[in-house]
Design an enzyme around this catalytic site. Structure first.
Site, mmCIF file in Angstrom:
data_model
loop_
_atom_site.group_PDB
_atom_site.id
_atom_site.type_symbol
_atom_site.label_atom_id
_atom_site.label_comp_id
_atom_site.label_asym_id
_atom_site.label_seq_id
_atom_site.Cartn_x
_atom_site.Cartn_y
_atom_site.Cartn_z
ATOM 1 N N GLY A 48 0.938 -1.171 -0.041
ATOM 2 C CA GLY A 48 -0.006 0.159 -0.205
ATOM 3 C C GLY A 48 1.440 0.948 -0.099
ATOM 4 O O GLY A 48 2.385 1.013 0.433
ATOM 5 N N GLN A 53 2.951 9.638 1.662
ATOM 6 C CA GLN A 53 4.213 9.846 1.402
ATOM 7 C C GLN A 53 5.598 9.323 0.608
ATOM 8 O O GLN A 53 6.703 9.456 0.127
ATOM 9 C CB GLN A 53 4.067 8.100 1.240
ATOM 10 C CG GLN A 53 3.424 7.408 2.733
ATOM 11 C CD GLN A 53 2.968 5.622 2.648
ATOM 12 O OE1 GLN A 53 2.026 5.080 2.026
ATOM 13 N NE2 GLN A 53 4.188 4.946 2.986
ATOM 14 N N CYS A 90 5.960 0.332 7.572
ATOM 15 C CA CYS A 90 5.702 1.410 6.654
ATOM 16 C C CYS A 90 6.981 1.722 6.180
ATOM 17 O O CYS A 90 8.064 2.461 6.149
ATOM 18 C CB CYS A 90 5.136 2.496 7.316
ATOM 19 S SG CYS A 90 5.032 4.343 6.768
ATOM 20 N N LEU A 91 6.215 2.301 4.810
ATOM 21 C CA LEU A 91 7.374 2.478 3.795
ATOM 22 C C LEU A 91 8.013 3.901 4.075
ATOM 23 O O LEU A 91 9.457 4.095 3.869
ATOM 24 C CB LEU A 91 6.811 2.597 2.041
ATOM 25 C CG LEU A 91 7.229 0.956 2.026
ATOM 26 C CD1 LEU A 91 6.202 1.018 0.597
ATOM 27 C CD2 LEU A 91 7.763 0.747 1.457
ATOM 28 N N HIS A 132 -4.238 1.948 6.892
ATOM 29 C CA HIS A 132 -4.073 2.374 7.148
ATOM 30 C C HIS A 132 -3.036 3.291 5.796
ATOM 31 O O HIS A 132 -2.972 4.473 7.086
ATOM 32 C CB HIS A 132 -2.410 1.064 7.195
ATOM 33 C CG HIS A 132 -1.040 1.708 6.945
ATOM 34 N ND1 HIS A 132 0.171 1.374 7.434
ATOM 35 C CD2 HIS A 132 -0.143 2.133 6.741
ATOM 36 C CE1 HIS A 132 1.104 1.659 7.359
ATOM 37 N NE2 HIS A 132 1.099 3.171 6.537
ATOM 38 N N HIS A 136 -2.748 7.720 6.847
ATOM 39 C CA HIS A 136 -1.977 8.296 5.918
ATOM 40 C C HIS A 136 -2.491 9.929 5.478
ATOM 41 O O HIS A 136 -1.820 11.210 5.345
ATOM 42 C CB HIS A 136 -1.161 7.938 4.755
ATOM 43 C CG HIS A 136 -0.063 7.094 5.399
ATOM 44 N ND1 HIS A 136 1.256 7.744 5.851
ATOM 45 C CD2 HIS A 136 0.487 6.396 4.788
ATOM 46 C CE1 HIS A 136 2.029 6.591 6.000
ATOM 47 N NE2 HIS A 136 1.356 5.483 5.787
HETATM 48 ZN ZN ZN Z 1 2.447 3.699 5.695
#
Ligand code: ZN
Length: 182
Positions: A48, A53, A90-91, A132, A136
């Protein structure tokens, strides 16, 4: 803003704290961003990714848990049911995993990348991922869910991330220690 080459923004980049704005009309530009986000998510073995992000503070997310790609604009939680707790990574917060309790089944209303209204009934992992990513969009990241013990455990790592952010930024080849990268 250069949108031709998107890259992952890392904690504590302020864009991750910002509330994303709604997309007024789904345009070719939105479609291009969503496609690039999907590519970036796959490149980083994520399941995701939300637009903040990649530094774009607009309500767009992508998700793929292996059963097909979702590209969603202005996603909104319509209903939720039950609870589940999964350990999430989380990336944007590499090498930090936090167990988060969320709804087990959700219904999300959104626009697809053509501007058509869609309704997604998600269960289990997909429900987790969508919640999630919607977090964000309102400026919330996994570290905001940390309890006292989590905070003790991740304190050093968060300091490292803060230092790296101030100095040179994180390289994108950071090792990922969590199973779920979102
Ligand atoms: Zn994330």
């Amino acid at each position: 803003m250069k949108e031709t080459e998107l890259s992952i923004k890392f904690f504590p980049d302020p864009v991750l704290k910002k509330k994303a704005r709604a997309v007024l009309e789904v345009s070719q530009r939105n479609r291009e961003i969503l496609s690039k986000m999907a590519q970036l998510m796959y490149d980083h073995s994520g399941i995701g990714l939300a637009a903040p992000q990649v530094g774009i503070s607009e309500c767009m997310i992508v998700a793929d848990i292996g059963s097909g790609l979702y590209k969603l604009v202005n996603p909104r939680l319509v209903s939720k049911e039950g609870t589940q707790t999964l350990e999430e990574g989380c990336l944007s917060v590499p090498e930090v995993c936090i167990k988060i309790r969320r709804a087990k089944r959700i219904v999300v209303s959104a626009l697809d990348d053509t501007g058509k209204r869609v309704k997604i009934e998600a269960d289990g992992l997909l429900a987790c991922v969508l919640q999630h990513e919607m977090d964000h969009l309102r400026g919330k990241v996994i570290v905001d869910y940390a309890n006292f013990l989590d905070k003790v455990r991740i304190k050093k790592r968060l300091l490292e991330l803060k230092k790296k952010y101030k100095n040179e930024g994180l390289s994108e080849s950071e090792t990922k220690s969590c199973k779920l990268q979102l």
